[in-house]
Design an enzyme around this catalytic site. Structure first.
Site, PDB file in Angstrom:
ATOM      1  N   HIS A   1       0.832  -1.218   0.000  1.00 32.51           N
ATOM      2  CA  HIS A   1       0.000   0.000   0.000  1.00 32.51           C
ATOM      3  C   HIS A   1       0.858   1.257   0.000  1.00 32.51           C
ATOM      4  O   HIS A   1       0.808   2.080   0.920  1.00 32.51           O
ATOM      5  CB  HIS A   1      -0.970  -0.010   1.197  1.00 32.51           C
TER       6      HIS A   1
ATOM      7  N   ASP B   1     -11.544   0.660   4.437  1.00 27.31           N
ATOM      8  CA  ASP B   1     -10.129   0.770   4.026  1.00 27.31           C
ATOM      9  C   ASP B   1      -9.981   1.576   2.733  1.00 27.31           C
ATOM     10  O   ASP B   1      -8.881   1.989   2.387  1.00 27.31           O
ATOM     11  CB  ASP B   1      -9.482  -0.620   3.893  1.00 27.31           C
TER      12      ASP B   1
END
Ligand SMILES: NC(=O)c1ccc[n+]([C@@H]2O[C@H](COP(=O)([O-])OP(=O)(O)OC[C@H]3O[C@@H](n4cnc5c(N)ncnc54)[C@H](O)[C@@H]3O)[C@@H](O)[C@H]2O)c1
Length: 285
Positions: free
Chosen positions: A7, A181
């Site tokens: 990420h 998220d």
């Protein structure tokens, strides 16, 4: 070789550290098959989806601040209404468990093709409706539990439920925002943790844990390693260059090599130079 969830797009310091390390960094979340599936994200979506009704059912209990409804009802008492927004991997798995708990399950999605698939997958045991603002509002009015599971690839989750729309809901109803998220699909969502998972806005209980699979680490780790192990074996047996030549899906996950960013979205997000992987590893890629 570092092979894990990275990420990097929202993480400039981490990206800089990986560039400085000189390591080869492969991001689980961007390993992508030729037919555009994300095989190392799917297991976590399955786990989070299957957990969502369980967490929602608990939050619906009166001592937790919920309405005090049993998901499945009993003889002579109607079951709770569970509304699932988004019928992808998370949404299907959430619906499957909610149906198994005998709830009255509704799924709202925007993809007609996906809705056609879902009906037989759930044996006709859920009501599947086109997602429009009107249908979302209708569904909220008598919902006991709403599970947010929408995803628009590469974008923040759309806010399908505004703060104003909470006024349509019953006091003590529960929202579980699995899409938290990606920013969440309820306007009033903000990320929470397993140690303090819920909060209340306008009488509606919100559960917004950003890493739901962390609650069930044994199942999650097994599900994840089932998916990652074939790639790990390839890397260990063949080495990096041969492995990415043999598995294009793995090559698509390569984010940083020898101090260069090889993922275009990461480079664009962080304003760093992008170098195509093929330029760094030659013919093997
Ligand atoms: N919180 C967690 O622990 C956790 C874990 C895994 C996944 N997730 C998140 O859950 C979300 C869903 O993931 P997924 O794997 O199921 O994605 P997916 O792509 O399989 O499914 C998303 C679905 O949303 C539908 N959709 C898009 N816009 C919509 C709209 N306006 N109304 C209704 N449906 C709409 C799509 O048609 C698709 O069927 C993602 O944000 C993902 O990051 C969270």
């Amino acid at each position: 070789v570092l092979f894990t969830y990275l990420h990097l797009a929202p993480a400039p310091e981490l990206t800089r550290a990986l560039i400085d390390s000189g390591a080869i960094c492969i991001a689980y979340e961007t390993v992508e098959t030729d037919d555009r599936r994300l095989p190392l994200l799917a297991p976590m979506s399955e786990v989070a989806g299957r957990l969502a009704p369980q967490m929602g059912a608990h939050a619906l209990e009166r001592p937790q601040g919920g309405r005090g409804m049993l998901l499945g009802g009993v003889a002579g008492v109607a079951p709770a209404k569970v509304v699932v927004l988004g019928g992808g991997i998370v949404g299907y798995n959430a619906a499957l468990i909610a149906v198994g708990m005998q709830a009255d399950v509704w799924i709202l999605d925007r993809s007609i093709d996906r809705m056609r698939e879902l009906d037989p997958m759930l044996d006709g045991r859920a009501t599947i409706v086109m997602s429009t603002t009107l249908e979302v509002e209708r569904a909220l009015e008598d919902a006991d539990l709403v599970i947010g599971a929408v995803l628009v690839p590469g974008a923040r989750a759309p806010k399908l439920v505004t703060r104003e729309m909470l006024g349509l809901m019953r006091p003590g109803a529960v929202l579980v925002d699995v899409a938290i998220d990606q920013g969440g699909c309820f306007e009033t969502s903000h990320p929470t943790t397993h140690s303090d998972p819920t909060y209340v806005v306008d009488g509606v209980v919100h559960y917004c844990v950003a890493n739901m699979p962390g609650a069930v680490p044994i199942s999650s780790t097994r599900a994840l390693t089932n998916a990652t192990l074939p790639y790990l074996e390839l890397l260990a047996d063949r080495g990096f260059e041969r492995a990415i030549g043999l598995a294009p899906a793995l090559a698509r996950g390569v984010s940083v090599v020898d101090g260069q960013v090889t993922s275009q979205p990461v480079a664009e997000a962080l304003g760093l130079p992008f170098v195509p992987l093929a330029e760094l590893v030659g013919e093997a890629a």
